[in-house]
Enzyme design. Structure first.
Site, PDB file in Angstrom:
ATOM      1  N   GLN A 176       0.772  -1.244   0.000  1.00  0.00           N
ATOM      2  CA  GLN A 176       0.000   0.000   0.000  1.00  0.00           C
ATOM      3  C   GLN A 176       0.802   1.294   0.000  1.00  0.00           C
ATOM      4  OE1 GLN A 176      -3.488   2.238   2.659  1.00  0.00           O
ATOM      5  NE2 GLN A 176      -3.012   0.119   3.063  1.00  0.00           N
ATOM      6  N   SER A 177       1.792   1.430   0.884  1.00  0.00           N
ATOM      7  CA  SER A 177       2.442   2.736   1.038  1.00  0.00           C
ATOM      8  C   SER A 177       3.118   3.194  -0.259  1.00  0.00           C
ATOM      9  CB  SER A 177       3.466   2.690   2.174  1.00  0.00           C
ATOM     10  OG  SER A 177       4.455   1.706   1.932  1.00  0.00           O
TER      11      SER A 177
ATOM     12  N   THR B 290      14.372 -10.990 -11.063  1.00  0.00           N
ATOM     13  CA  THR B 290      15.537 -10.163 -10.735  1.00  0.00           C
ATOM     14  C   THR B 290      16.693 -10.967 -10.153  1.00  0.00           C
ATOM     15  OG1 THR B 290      14.584  -9.684  -8.555  1.00  0.00           O
ATOM     16  CG2 THR B 290      14.116  -8.120 -10.332  1.00  0.00           C
ATOM     17  N   LYS B 291      16.474 -12.269  -9.884  1.00  0.00           N
ATOM     18  CA  LYS B 291      17.567 -13.102  -9.380  1.00  0.00           C
ATOM     19  C   LYS B 291      18.462 -13.628 -10.495  1.00  0.00           C
ATOM     20  CE  LYS B 291      15.097 -14.597  -5.225  1.00  0.00           C
ATOM     21  NZ  LYS B 291      14.586 -15.752  -4.435  1.00  0.00           N
TER      22      LYS B 291
ATOM     23  N   PHE C 294      10.665  -1.869   0.045  1.00  0.00           N
ATOM     24  CA  PHE C 294      11.089  -3.169   0.544  1.00  0.00           C
ATOM     25  C   PHE C 294      11.486  -3.064   2.016  1.00  0.00           C
ATOM     26  CE2 PHE C 294      12.226  -3.812  -4.036  1.00  0.00           C
ATOM     27  CZ  PHE C 294      11.396  -4.901  -4.265  1.00  0.00           C
TER      28      PHE C 294
ATOM     29  N   ARG D  17      20.632  -6.069  -1.138  1.00  0.00           N
ATOM     30  CA  ARG D  17      20.940  -7.482  -1.353  1.00  0.00           C
ATOM     31  C   ARG D  17      20.656  -7.909  -2.785  1.00  0.00           C
ATOM     32  NH1 ARG D  17      18.706  -7.534   3.873  1.00  0.00           N
ATOM     33  NH2 ARG D  17      16.632  -8.136   3.113  1.00  0.00           N
TER      34      ARG D  17
ATOM     35  N   LYS E  45      10.621  -4.081  10.588  1.00  0.00           N
ATOM     36  CA  LYS E  45       9.573  -4.118   9.574  1.00  0.00           C
ATOM     37  C   LYS E  45       8.300  -3.515  10.173  1.00  0.00           C
ATOM     38  CE  LYS E  45       7.871  -7.344   6.054  1.00  0.00           C
ATOM     39  NZ  LYS E  45       7.879  -8.768   5.635  1.00  0.00           N
ATOM     40  N   VAL E  46       7.617  -2.690   9.416  1.00  0.00           N
ATOM     41  CA  VAL E  46       6.481  -1.948   9.960  1.00  0.00           C
ATOM     42  C   VAL E  46       5.272  -2.068   9.038  1.00  0.00           C
ATOM     43  CG1 VAL E  46       5.621   0.364  10.531  1.00  0.00           C
ATOM     44  CG2 VAL E  46       7.925  -0.309  11.207  1.00  0.00           C
TER      45      VAL E  46
ATOM     46  N   GLU F 280       0.866  -0.823   8.799  1.00  0.00           N
ATOM     47  CA  GLU F 280      -0.006   0.320   9.069  1.00  0.00           C
ATOM     48  C   GLU F 280      -0.217   0.597  10.558  1.00  0.00           C
ATOM     49  OE1 GLU F 280      -2.399   3.416   9.131  1.00  0.00           O
ATOM     50  OE2 GLU F 280      -1.719   2.683   7.186  1.00  0.00           O
TER      51      GLU F 280
ATOM     52  N   ASP G 288       0.237   3.967   6.024  1.00  0.00           N
ATOM     53  CA  ASP G 288       0.587   3.535   4.667  1.00  0.00           C
ATOM     54  C   ASP G 288       0.308   4.618   3.627  1.00  0.00           C
ATOM     55  OD1 ASP G 288       1.736   0.972   4.816  1.00  0.00           O
ATOM     56  OD2 ASP G 288      -0.197   0.065   5.202  1.00  0.00           O
TER      57      ASP G 288
ATOM     58  N   GLY H 266      -8.934  21.514  19.667  1.00  0.00           N
ATOM     59  CA  GLY H 266      -8.522  22.846  19.244  1.00  0.00           C
ATOM     60  C   GLY H 266      -9.292  23.927  19.970  1.00  0.00           C
ATOM     61  N   GLY H 267      -9.256  25.123  19.433  1.00  0.00           N
ATOM     62  CA  GLY H 267      -9.909  26.246  20.079  1.00  0.00           C
ATOM     63  C   GLY H 267     -11.412  26.277  19.912  1.00  0.00           C
ATOM     64  N   GLN H 268     -11.957  25.406  19.049  1.00  0.00           N
ATOM     65  CA  GLN H 268     -13.397  25.368  18.807  1.00  0.00           C
ATOM     66  C   GLN H 268     -13.930  24.013  19.281  1.00  0.00           C
ATOM     67  OE1 GLN H 268     -14.655  28.149  17.847  1.00  0.00           O
ATOM     68  NE2 GLN H 268     -12.769  29.159  17.202  1.00  0.00           N
TER      69      GLN H 268
END
Length: 415
Positions: free
Chosen positions: A17-18, A74-75, A97, A104, A136-137, A139, A168, A247-249
């Protein structure tokens, strides 16, 4: 009509997603986004949360509009050669990634610079430099580490994450701005650079008012706009504020007619100071206009619970839309709690392209969000997401591969 980012070519090494949020926004703005996917598999979200067997999920389609898809192993050395050609011909490489994964694969920042000194290398990571930079992170982890969860919910309950994907999608939007800024700076310097958007940093940026309140709390030991005032206790950290605006309101979510059976029959009501007299008249409490206990914003703060209880007695006699019609006549700030169903079928959002209907060759028609950013000279046409590897031959031909070369790459499952 030309697009804002015409001529910009993006190598999209992102997934889930991100990163895809970032590259989709750039594609909506006119960039040519080439999504590089693993041969035979593709982005993991193609198969996640499927509602139709064997068809790209809504999770994938709603994050990958206006892109082209190329599959590469890609390997394999020949696959790496394809990626190197893409790096030489693209302006931006975007990746999300896990830390160290791209290194790597052999595509360190130094190697990318060798191939293309003008390349902008943009990354989403969970944390910036520090003790957690290799973690690793996802959402909800970002929401917790960025300060959002500790300040969301009610005082007598646990921390809560929000349904808005601020970790994300929020970080993807931050990264897109960084990329555009780096492209602009390249016009002067001629050089590429690294762009980093950490999810913790992005969430904190969206929570800046809570960091503001932390400093106010340390100085005054109370936050008069929070529901803990005046009867509750404040600790040494910003508390959860329920539905208070902070907030102020002062504001709160109030029941409307039908709330007993409709979980979204509510309205957000703000007691803005300039329209206080109008509020009192609407709810039939004119005596509060001159009553010293209610006459000024500061005087009203200790009585907010009572004030909102009285206003709610009025809102419960109206549907949320009836209340909106009445309150807007007096410029009283308010907003209906809209369900996802109501948003999906709201004609005004369809008319502006904020909600769009997209036709997909295997899924059929589905709803998606459109570009939230509207440019008068660069209107967005939301195009369907690509099928896995749909544009592989097309992109390879642009990179100089002949028909025989492409056939050989397919035969050996490099693409």
């Amino acid at each position: 009509m030309s697009k804002a980012l015409d001529g910009v070519r993006i190598l999209d090494f992102t997934h889930v997603q991100s990163g895809p949020t970032c590259t989709q926004l750039l594609a909506w703005l006119g960039a040519d986004v080439i999504k590089l996917e693993k041969a035979g598999e593709g982005d993991a979200t193609r198969g996640q949360l499927r509602d139709i067997p064997g068809v790209d999920s809504l999770y994938f389609t709603m994050l990958n509009h206006n892109k082209r898809s190329i599959t590469v192993n890609t390997k394999d050395p020949k696959g790496k050669e394809i990626v190197e050609r893409l790096i030489r011909t693209c302006d931006v490489l975007v990746e999300n990634f896990a830390p160290g994964a791209l290194d790597r694969m052999g595509f360190t920042w130094e190697r990318v610079q060798e191939l293309n000194p003008r390349m902008i290398m943009a990354s989403v990571k969970g944390f910036g430099p520090g003790p957690y930079e290799d973690c690793k992170v996802y959402e909800n982890v970002a929401q917790c580490a960025g300060g959002a969860a500790s300040t969301t919910g009610f005082d007598d309950g646990p921390p809560l994450v929000t349904g808005a994907q601020i970790g994300d999608s929020g970080t993807g939007l931050h990264l897109a701005l960084g990329i555009v800024a780096a492209l602009y700076q390249r016009n002067t310097t001629g050089r590429g650079q690294k762009v980093l958007a950490a999810m913790q940093d992005g969430v904190l940026n969206l929570c800046r008012v809570k960091l503001r309140d932390q400093q106010r709390l340390e100085r005054t030991h109370k936050l008069t706009e929070y529901p803990q005032y005046p009867d509750g206790e404040f600790g040494d950290a910003v508390p959860r504020a329920g539905n208070a605006s902070g907030g102020g309101q002062p504001g709160w979510i109030l029941k409307c007619k039908g709330w007993e059976t409709d979980p979204n029959a509510y309205i957000y009501f703000i007691t803005q100071a300039p329209v206080w007299a109008a509020i009192c008249k609407v709810i039939g409490q004119e005596d509060w206009i001159t009553d010293e206990a209610f006459a000024t914003p500061q005087a009203r703060l200790p009585h907010l619970k009572r004030i909102f209880e009285r206003i709610e007695q009025w809102t419960m006699t109206k549907t949320k839309f009836e209340a909106m019609d009445i309150l807007n006549k007096y410029d009283i700030p308010c907003g209906p709690i809209l369900s996802m169903k109501e948003i999906a079928y709201e004609p005004a959002l369809r008319a502006t392209g904020t909600v769009v209907e997209v036709d997909h060759p295997t899924r059929g028609k589905y709803l998606s969000v459109g570009n939230p950013i509207k440019l008068s000279d660069s209107p967005t046409e939301v195009k369907r997401s690509p099928l896995l590897g749909e544009h592989t031959d097309e992109v390879l031909a642009e990179l100089g591969y002949g028909a025989a070369d492409i056939a050989a790459l397919r035969e050996t499952k490099i693409v």
